[in-house]
Design an enzyme around this catalytic site. Structure first.
Site, PDB file in Angstrom:
ATOM      1  N   PRO A 113     -45.742 -32.092  -3.270  1.00  0.00           N
ATOM      2  CA  PRO A 113     -44.751 -32.211  -2.205  1.00  0.00           C
ATOM      3  C   PRO A 113     -43.367 -32.507  -2.800  1.00  0.00           C
ATOM      4  O   PRO A 113     -43.261 -33.246  -3.775  1.00  0.00           O
ATOM      5  CB  PRO A 113     -45.247 -33.381  -1.351  1.00  0.00           C
ATOM      6  CG  PRO A 113     -46.283 -34.086  -2.154  1.00  0.00           C
ATOM      7  CD  PRO A 113     -46.799 -33.106  -3.170  1.00  0.00           C
ATOM      8  N   GLY A 115     -39.638 -33.920  -3.212  1.00  0.00           N
ATOM      9  CA  GLY A 115     -38.852 -35.111  -2.851  1.00  0.00           C
ATOM     10  C   GLY A 115     -39.732 -36.235  -2.348  1.00  0.00           C
ATOM     11  O   GLY A 115     -39.348 -37.005  -1.478  1.00  0.00           O
ATOM     12  N   GLY A 117     -41.572 -38.481  -4.469  1.00  0.00           N
ATOM     13  CA  GLY A 117     -41.893 -39.523  -5.452  1.00  0.00           C
ATOM     14  C   GLY A 117     -42.969 -39.140  -6.440  1.00  0.00           C
ATOM     15  O   GLY A 117     -43.396 -39.962  -7.249  1.00  0.00           O
ATOM     16  N   GLY A 119     -42.636 -36.642  -8.635  1.00  0.00           N
ATOM     17  CA  GLY A 119     -42.074 -35.959  -9.802  1.00  0.00           C
ATOM     18  C   GLY A 119     -42.028 -34.447  -9.692  1.00  0.00           C
ATOM     19  O   GLY A 119     -42.179 -33.751 -10.701  1.00  0.00           O
ATOM     20  N   ASP A 164     -40.118 -39.201 -15.990  1.00  0.00           N
ATOM     21  CA  ASP A 164     -40.881 -38.171 -15.263  1.00  0.00           C
ATOM     22  C   ASP A 164     -41.098 -36.912 -16.106  1.00  0.00           C
ATOM     23  O   ASP A 164     -42.248 -36.461 -16.256  1.00  0.00           O
ATOM     24  CB  ASP A 164     -40.181 -37.813 -13.941  1.00  0.00           C
ATOM     25  CG  ASP A 164     -40.242 -38.938 -12.917  1.00  0.00           C
ATOM     26  OD1 ASP A 164     -40.778 -40.012 -13.246  1.00  0.00           O
ATOM     27  OD2 ASP A 164     -39.748 -38.747 -11.789  1.00  0.00           O
TER      28      ASP A 164
HETATM   29  N1  LIG Z   1     -41.483 -26.011  -6.163  1.00  0.00           N
HETATM   30  C1  LIG Z   1     -40.185 -26.173  -6.414  1.00  0.00           C
HETATM   31  N2  LIG Z   1     -39.375 -25.094  -6.572  1.00  0.00           N
HETATM   32  C2  LIG Z   1     -38.057 -25.255  -6.831  1.00  0.00           C
HETATM   33  N3  LIG Z   1     -37.431 -26.463  -6.912  1.00  0.00           N
HETATM   34  C3  LIG Z   1     -38.181 -27.565  -6.748  1.00  0.00           C
HETATM   35  C4  LIG Z   1     -39.592 -27.483  -6.497  1.00  0.00           C
HETATM   36  N4  LIG Z   1     -40.068 -28.741  -6.387  1.00  0.00           N
HETATM   37  C5  LIG Z   1     -38.997 -29.574  -6.552  1.00  0.00           C
HETATM   38  N5  LIG Z   1     -37.867 -28.888  -6.756  1.00  0.00           N
HETATM   39  C6  LIG Z   1     -36.499 -29.444  -6.930  1.00  0.00           C
HETATM   40  O1  LIG Z   1     -36.593 -30.852  -7.042  1.00  0.00           O
HETATM   41  C7  LIG Z   1     -35.886 -31.500  -5.947  1.00  0.00           C
HETATM   42  C8  LIG Z   1     -36.604 -32.782  -5.568  1.00  0.00           C
HETATM   43  O2  LIG Z   1     -36.483 -33.657  -6.653  1.00  0.00           O
HETATM   44  P1  LIG Z   1     -36.327 -35.226  -6.489  1.00  0.00           P
HETATM   45  O3  LIG Z   1     -36.171 -35.760  -7.862  1.00  0.00           O
HETATM   46  O4  LIG Z   1     -35.262 -35.559  -5.497  1.00  0.00           O
HETATM   47  O5  LIG Z   1     -37.751 -35.674  -5.874  1.00  0.00           O
HETATM   48  P2  LIG Z   1     -39.168 -35.722  -6.607  1.00  0.00           P
HETATM   49  O6  LIG Z   1     -39.001 -35.298  -8.027  1.00  0.00           O
HETATM   50  O7  LIG Z   1     -40.122 -34.973  -5.773  1.00  0.00           O
HETATM   51  O8  LIG Z   1     -39.520 -37.280  -6.540  1.00  0.00           O
HETATM   52  P3  LIG Z   1     -39.289 -38.417  -7.692  1.00  0.00           P
HETATM   53  O9  LIG Z   1     -38.087 -38.007  -8.492  1.00  0.00           O
HETATM   54  O10 LIG Z   1     -39.035 -39.674  -6.909  1.00  0.00           O
HETATM   55  O11 LIG Z   1     -40.553 -38.464  -8.450  1.00  0.00           O
HETATM   56  C9  LIG Z   1     -35.860 -30.441  -4.858  1.00  0.00           C
HETATM   57  O12 LIG Z   1     -34.787 -30.664  -3.953  1.00  0.00           O
HETATM   58  C10 LIG Z   1     -35.642 -29.167  -5.687  1.00  0.00           C
HETATM   59  O13 LIG Z   1     -34.295 -29.079  -6.102  1.00  0.00           O
HETATM   60  C1  LIG Z   2     -36.183 -43.583  -9.639  1.00  0.00           C
HETATM   61  C2  LIG Z   2     -36.647 -43.205 -11.042  1.00  0.00           C
HETATM   62  O1  LIG Z   2     -36.729 -44.396 -11.817  1.00  0.00           O
HETATM   63  C3  LIG Z   2     -38.056 -42.603 -11.044  1.00  0.00           C
HETATM   64  C4  LIG Z   2     -38.237 -41.380 -10.185  1.00  0.00           C
HETATM   65  O2  LIG Z   2     -39.590 -40.954 -10.289  1.00  0.00           O
HETATM   66  C5  LIG Z   2     -35.644 -42.253 -11.641  1.00  0.00           C
HETATM   67  C6  LIG Z   2     -35.789 -42.074 -13.154  1.00  0.00           C
HETATM   68  O3  LIG Z   2     -36.451 -42.888 -13.809  1.00  0.00           O
HETATM   69  O4  LIG Z   2     -35.190 -41.127 -13.683  1.00  0.00           O
HETATM   70 MG   LIG Z   3     -37.580 -36.209  -9.311  1.00  0.00          MG
END
Ligand SMILES: Nc1ncnc2c1ncn2[C@@H]1O[C@H](COP(=O)(O)OP(=O)(O)OP(=O)(O)O)[C@@H](O)[C@H]1O
Ligand SMILES: C[C@@](O)(CCO)CC(=O)[O-]
Ligand SMILES: [Mg+2]
Length: 337
Positions: A113, A115, A117, A119, A164
């Site tokens: 999923p 955004g 959390g 990665g 990450d």
């Molecule tokens: N399947 C995908 N295809 C293209 N871009 C993606 C895809 N999955 C994630 N992304 C990119 O990553 C962004 C989300 O990253 P974000 O770091 O905000 O959240 P996360 O990595 O899911 O969570 P966290 O960083 O907390 O672990 C999306 O807005 C998009 O730009």
């Molecule tokens: C929020 C954060 O600490 C973890 C995101 O998964 C950002 C990072 O470490 O780059």
């Molecule tokens: Mg991220």
């Protein structure tokens, strides 16, 4: 050997302890989990970079209908921004490989999923770098690909600890601090992930914490230091030879402290906290946010109680996922000569 097409995949992660404080040089512990992002890279004849992102909802889409036609328009800035992790990853590899005018098509499908959390940004960056570097004939180790993934996150987010992309590239359990990692022994942890269904942007949440820290350093620094202490204690407990009952009880208490500190930083939401408390009430030894917060996921440690905790998360309006830790990081799935 010249290569025509490469399929690579990289895993999601959970941050067991230490998100946000890790951005300020404190240690953190993370594990890769068994959800993956798949990236296929191949040459095209147009000279352009083409990105097919099958799991991304296009933001700012405008649709006009007439009697017999439909017109689509898009807010190009926002649509391009959402693909910036993939674009930066491709550009970085092309730069590393030396000027290369050949067009590349990258096609992404993901189980992670967005955004939430888990990665997704790191997994998409790492899998893209893995696939495109192989296509362009670069021999990079998974560790080097993790470092390039960190550069991608820095370019897009402005700030990133690198934990990450590192764990997504190398897999397993890691203790991470200031760009250095140590693999912790592999272990099965009885965890349940709970997804709120909403998302948060890591870039925005990290910026929000930074602003609060700049405005109130005397208040925020002790919170970040306490998080660092929680991580060191958790590492000690994880590596101890205590029996599982005591070990899990201590880890659970440390998770709850870590969640409280994250809440103090302002990165929890009502829904995340509801899932955290629902899991604890159903018998989890500990529950906390995982990742940047602002929506997304929490995880619970629930030996013997995984299905009860999963049900409690569902009743509280979340989606439970019983996941396993993944030993494997970046994987080259297929190379077509
Ligand atoms: N399947 C995908 N295809 C293209 N871009 C993606 C895809 N999955 C994630 N992304 C990119 O990553 C962004 C989300 O990253 P974000 O770091 O905000 O959240 P996360 O990595 O899911 O969570 P966290 O960083 O907390 O672990 C999306 O807005 C998009 O730009
Ligand atoms: C929020 C954060 O600490 C973890 C995101 O998964 C950002 C990072 O470490 O780059
Ligand atoms: Mg991220």
């Amino acid at each position: 050997m010249s290569v025509k097409r490469v399929l690579a995949s990289a895993p999601a992660k959970i941050i067991l302890f230490g998100e946000h404080s890790v951005v300020y040089g404190k240690p953190a512990i993370a594990a890769a989990i068994d959800l993956r992002t798949y990236v296929r890279a191949e040459f095209n004849n147009t000279g352009a970079i083409k990105i097919e992102a099958h799991d991304i909802r296009t933001p700012g889409l405008i649709v006009s209908f007439t009697e017999d036609e439909i017109y689509f328009e898009s807010d190009y800035g926002r649509a391009a921004e959402v693909l910036s992790y993939v674009r930066q990853a491709i550009e970085l590899v092309r730069e590393e490989a030396g000027a290369n005018g050949r067009g590349v098509t990258v096609s992404i499908t993901s189980q992670i999923p967005v955004g939430a959390g888990l990665g997704s940004s790191a997994a998409v960056a790492v899998a893209t770098i893995g696939a495109v570097s192989k296509l362009l004939g670069l021999e990079l180790s998974n560790e080097e690909i993790g470092k390039l993934g960190h550069r991608v996150e820095l370019l897009v987010q402005g700030a990133s600890s690198g934990i990450d992309p590192t764990v997504s590239a190398i897999g397993g359990f890691i203790h991470y601090e200031k760009g250095n990692f140590e693999h912790l022994p592999f272990m099965e942890l009885p965890i349940v992930v709970g997804y709120t269904g909403s998302s948060g942007s890591t870039k925005e949440l990290v910026a929000m914490v930074r602003k609060t820290r700049e405005e109130m350093p005397d208040v925020v620094e002790p919170i970040l230091s306490a998080m660092g202490k929680v991580v060191e204690k958790a590492r000690e407990v994880l590596l101890s030879d205590l029996d599982d009952e005591v070990r899990f009880a201590r880890l659970g208490r440390l998770m709850n402290i870590n969640h409280g500190l994250l809440d103090a930083l302002g990165v929890s939401t009502k829904k995340l906290s509801e899932l955290v408390y629902a899991a604890r009430t159903a018998g989890a030894l500990g529950a906390k946010i995982t990742g940047a917060g602002g929506g997304g996921c929490m995880y619970a440690l629930a030996p013997e109680r995984q299905s009860e905790v999963a049900t409690a998360i569902t009743i509280a309006g979340g989606t439970p996922m019983i996941t396993r830790i993944s030993r494997e990081g970046l994987r080259i799935e297929e190379v077509l000569p």
